[in-house]
Design a protein around this motif. Structure first.
Motif, PDB file in Angstrom:
ATOM      1  N   ARG A 172      38.399  65.699  63.530  1.00  0.00           N
ATOM      2  CA  ARG A 172      37.206  66.470  63.619  1.00  0.00           C
ATOM      3  C   ARG A 172      36.728  66.554  62.376  1.00  0.00           C
ATOM      4  NH1 ARG A 172      35.724  70.265  68.153  1.00  0.00           N
ATOM      5  NH2 ARG A 172      37.279  69.420  69.912  1.00  0.00           N
ATOM      6  N   PRO A 186      30.884  68.166  65.605  1.00  0.00           N
ATOM      7  CA  PRO A 186      30.639  66.759  66.353  1.00  0.00           C
ATOM      8  C   PRO A 186      29.424  67.051  67.497  1.00  0.00           C
ATOM      9  CG  PRO A 186      32.615  67.789  66.861  1.00  0.00           C
ATOM     10  CD  PRO A 186      32.125  68.563  65.976  1.00  0.00           C
ATOM     11  N   VAL A 228      33.122  58.884  69.203  1.00  0.00           N
ATOM     12  CA  VAL A 228      33.323  58.980  67.740  1.00  0.00           C
ATOM     13  C   VAL A 228      32.420  58.005  66.927  1.00  0.00           C
ATOM     14  CG1 VAL A 228      34.765  58.502  65.853  1.00  0.00           C
ATOM     15  CG2 VAL A 228      35.624  59.805  67.854  1.00  0.00           C
ATOM     16  N   ASN A 279      28.794  59.100  67.200  1.00  0.00           N
ATOM     17  CA  ASN A 279      28.656  60.051  66.193  1.00  0.00           C
ATOM     18  C   ASN A 279      28.245  59.692  64.690  1.00  0.00           C
ATOM     19  OD1 ASN A 279      29.185  63.248  66.376  1.00  0.00           O
ATOM     20  ND2 ASN A 279      30.106  62.097  68.195  1.00  0.00           N
ATOM     21  N   ALA A 304      34.038  62.545  71.096  1.00  0.00           N
ATOM     22  CA  ALA A 304      34.151  63.452  69.930  1.00  0.00           C
ATOM     23  C   ALA A 304      34.744  64.871  70.314  1.00  0.00           C
ATOM     24  CB  ALA A 304      32.762  63.501  69.255  1.00  0.00           C
ATOM     25  N   ARG A 320      30.403  60.794  59.316  1.00  0.00           N
ATOM     26  CA  ARG A 320      29.183  60.922  59.749  1.00  0.00           C
ATOM     27  C   ARG A 320      28.373  60.851  58.715  1.00  0.00           C
ATOM     28  NH1 ARG A 320      28.354  65.363  64.441  1.00  0.00           N
ATOM     29  NH2 ARG A 320      28.107  66.610  62.565  1.00  0.00           N
ATOM     30  N   LEU A 334      35.803  63.200  60.908  1.00  0.00           N
ATOM     31  CA  LEU A 334      34.527  62.832  61.709  1.00  0.00           C
ATOM     32  C   LEU A 334      33.384  63.304  60.898  1.00  0.00           C
ATOM     33  CD1 LEU A 334      32.913  61.349  63.867  1.00  0.00           C
ATOM     34  CD2 LEU A 334      33.211  63.270  65.179  1.00  0.00           C
ATOM     35  N   GLU A 335      33.410  64.664  60.294  1.00  0.00           N
ATOM     36  CA  GLU A 335      32.291  65.284  59.528  1.00  0.00           C
ATOM     37  C   GLU A 335      31.989  64.367  58.502  1.00  0.00           C
ATOM     38  OE1 GLU A 335      30.347  67.856  59.337  1.00  0.00           O
ATOM     39  OE2 GLU A 335      30.822  68.216  61.367  1.00  0.00           O
TER      40      GLU A 335
END
Lengths: 339, 237
Positions: B141, B87, B93, B96, B133, B148, B144-145
């Motif tokens: 996480r 991140p 977040v 990101n 993040a 994104r 989030l990958e």
């Protein structure tokens, strides 16, 4: 539609905006109540602040670790002495031309240096600055190692010593306001967010479409242009230039790094606060000779150990205050909570 | 949609990817397995453009992208989620995800907000949107990958061992999310050690060993193949 919205300002930013506007007015009116000596220090401060804001943009956001910005300060200063002093170009166009010249010069320099990574890049920037110094010292037109004096006749055409001090102050103030303004608008935009992403993880950023090379070069060009104009106005104030002073790494890079690190790397406010602290410290410590540099070094080390985010970062973490709103506050739709 | 033909990559004299030819079709979900050091992550690097091949040709929609850098491929619709989440720790977040949604600052920010919120809802992160993040736990996480990458509106999503390190429950919920992505028509190439997670999503499986491809086809058939069993279980004495 998801019903979520984003707010870019907090309540207190109206007041900060009003305060900022008032301070700019007071600063512009400074020659009305400040003497020559005070104006000189203010001019110098504005120049340092502009350099610090740019170095922060380079190192704190774009991840460009340049220790050679003195290359552009020097070229800009010499350009002014030649364009305005020798060739007789009016002052303001000459300063703008100095900035354009360093911007242009930074394109080939940047394209070559960006082939290097990490520490090699940093050393490369320094080497370039040293090469510029040597080339300048070789040139008879530029006064070789002894340097140049600004022609007294041309200087007199700007008015009396007091009027000159006021004029140079307004120029320096314009440069710093321009630098802060451009940096702020850039960082606040999605392009600025891309820049921050590069700083955190350049490879991941590239995978999301961030053009890392172009962004780095863009910041480098802007910083070079500002450095050129700052060099021009600061050496104009001194009326005298030599290669050693114009390309001085201590003055134009080491001090600037000190300012940005103690103020807060990667925060726009950090460069501004850092400049104020630097000048206060210098004012108090300058009489102590060599102790001055040691004291500055010690302060930098203590700040880095105790507040790795710099003094502004430290304040921001505890209070949440931002002078320049970059935030993206998310407001959930009615009836939904957020953590 | 994505075609690799005879692609090789070397570190000096060490051949990491050895003449791999592989196609990914529109909306397909392809799983790639293989022992450690087989060159799986390198294969994703080559697809994303983070590494450029020494030999061979890569095309996307028939267009040659062999030497195209990652940021340009992102613009064409290829996105990647990293094995170890990376991140942008200095941002929230939401921000990101916004980096991906604006294509690295090229598209209008306000026009990208709804896409961001949509992706955050899809990946179950909307409640964390405001948080830095750096404070997320591992599962988030990893989400989030994914978020994104999805924010770039990819047509091909590269997943690099995204299930690793999760508990069974967490793994299940991540599989559900990925299945949803696949069902929405996004093609997926997924490298994974956790084979059961992979089998829950993919409709084709490819096995890589020592940089070369040794099997490719229906997941159940591939997993039963002698050569594959040999690599994973060893040769019976």
């Amino acid at each position: 539609m998801t019903g979520y919205t984003v707010r870019r300002y907090g309540q207190h930013h109206i007041w900060i905006g009003v305060l900022a506007l008032l301070s700019v007015l007071v600063l512009a009116a400074l020659p009305a109540f400040a003497g020559k000596a005070a104006l000189r220090i203010a001019t110098e401060m504005a120049g340092y602040m502009a350099l610090a804001v740019m170095w922060n943009l380079l190192a704190g956001y774009a991840g460009v670790m340049s220790i050679g910005q003195q290359a552009f300060v020097g070229v800009g200063a010499y350009a002014l002495f030649v364009l305005c002093g020798t060739m007789g170009l009016p002052l303001i166009p000459a300063i703008i031309a100095a900035g354009l010249l360093t911007t242009l010069l930074s394109i080939p320099v940047g394209l070559i240096l960006f082939r290097l990574n990490g520490a090699y890049f940093a050393i490369g920037t320094w080497v370039v600055a040293e090469i510029f110094l040597l080339l300048t010292a070789q040139s008879q037109t530029l006064g070789a190692g002894a340097g140049l004096s600004f022609p007294a006749g041309v200087a007199k055409s700007f008015g009396t010593a007091t009027e000159r001090a006021a004029l140079f102050w307004w120029i320096a103030l314009s440069i710093v306001l321009l630098s802060v303004g451009v940096a702020y608008l850039w960082l606040r935009s999605s392009r600025g967010l891309a820049l921050t992403a590069m700083r955190d993880d350049a490879e991941a950023a590239a995978g999301l479409g961030v053009d890392t090379k172009r962004n780095r070069l863009a910041v480098y060009l802007l910083a070079a242009g500002v450095a050129g104009m700052v060099g021009a106005v600061l050496f104009l104030g001194k009326l005298r230039i030599s290669p050693a002073a114009a390309y001085d790494i201590n003055e134009w890079t080491a001090s600037i790094i000190f300012i940005v690190v103690i103020g807060g790397l990667g925060r726009l406010e950090g460069a501004i606060l850092g400049t104020l602290i630097f000048f206060v410290l210098r004012g108090f410590l300058a009489d102590f000779g060599a102790w001055y540099l040691m004291a500055m070094g010690a302060i930098a080390i203590v700040v880095m150990l105790r507040m790795p985010q710099g003094i502004w970062g430290f304040l921001h973490e505890r209070t949440g205050i931002e002078l320049f709103p970059m935030r993206r506050d998310i407001c959930p739709p009615k009836g939904r909570a957020m953590s | 949609m994505l075609d690799l033909s005879d692609v090789s990559f070397r570190y000096g004299t060490l051949t990491v990817t050895d003449g791999v030819s592989l196609s990914v079709g529109q909306g397909e979900a392809l799983g790639i397995i293989g022992p450690n050091g087989a060159g799986k992550s390198t294969l994703l690097d080559l697809m994303m453009g983070t590494k450029l091949p020494a030999e061979g040709r890569i095309t996307f929609d028939g267009r040659d992208i062999t030497r195209m850098p990652a940021q340009k491929r992102a613009g064409l619709g290829i996105a990647r989620a990293f094995q170890v989440p990376r991140p942008f720790h200095g941002m929230t977040v939401f921000e990101n995800v916004l980096v991906g949604a604006t294509g690295g600052g090229r598209r209008n920010e306000r026009a990208s907000y709804d896409l961001c919120f949509g992706v955050l809802e899809q990946t179950g992160l909307i409640g964390h949107a405001r948080e830095p993040a750096s404070t997320l736990r591992l599962l988030d996480r990893k989400r989030l990958e994914l978020a994104r990458a999805l924010a770039t509106k990819p047509r091909l999503l590269l997943l690099d061992e995204v299930a690793g390190g999760l508990t069974d429950m967490e793994c299940k919920s991540l599989i559900e999310t990925i299945r949803g992505v696949s069902a929405s028509g996004v093609a997926i190439v997924w490298i994974e050690h956790i084979v059961h997670a992979l089998l829950a999503v993919v409709n084709r499986l490819c096995v890589i060993d020592q940089g070369a491809q040794i099997a490719d086809g229906d997941p159940q058939e591939v997993i039963q193949a002698d050569k594959v069993r040999e690599i994973y279980m060893g040769t019976p004495a």
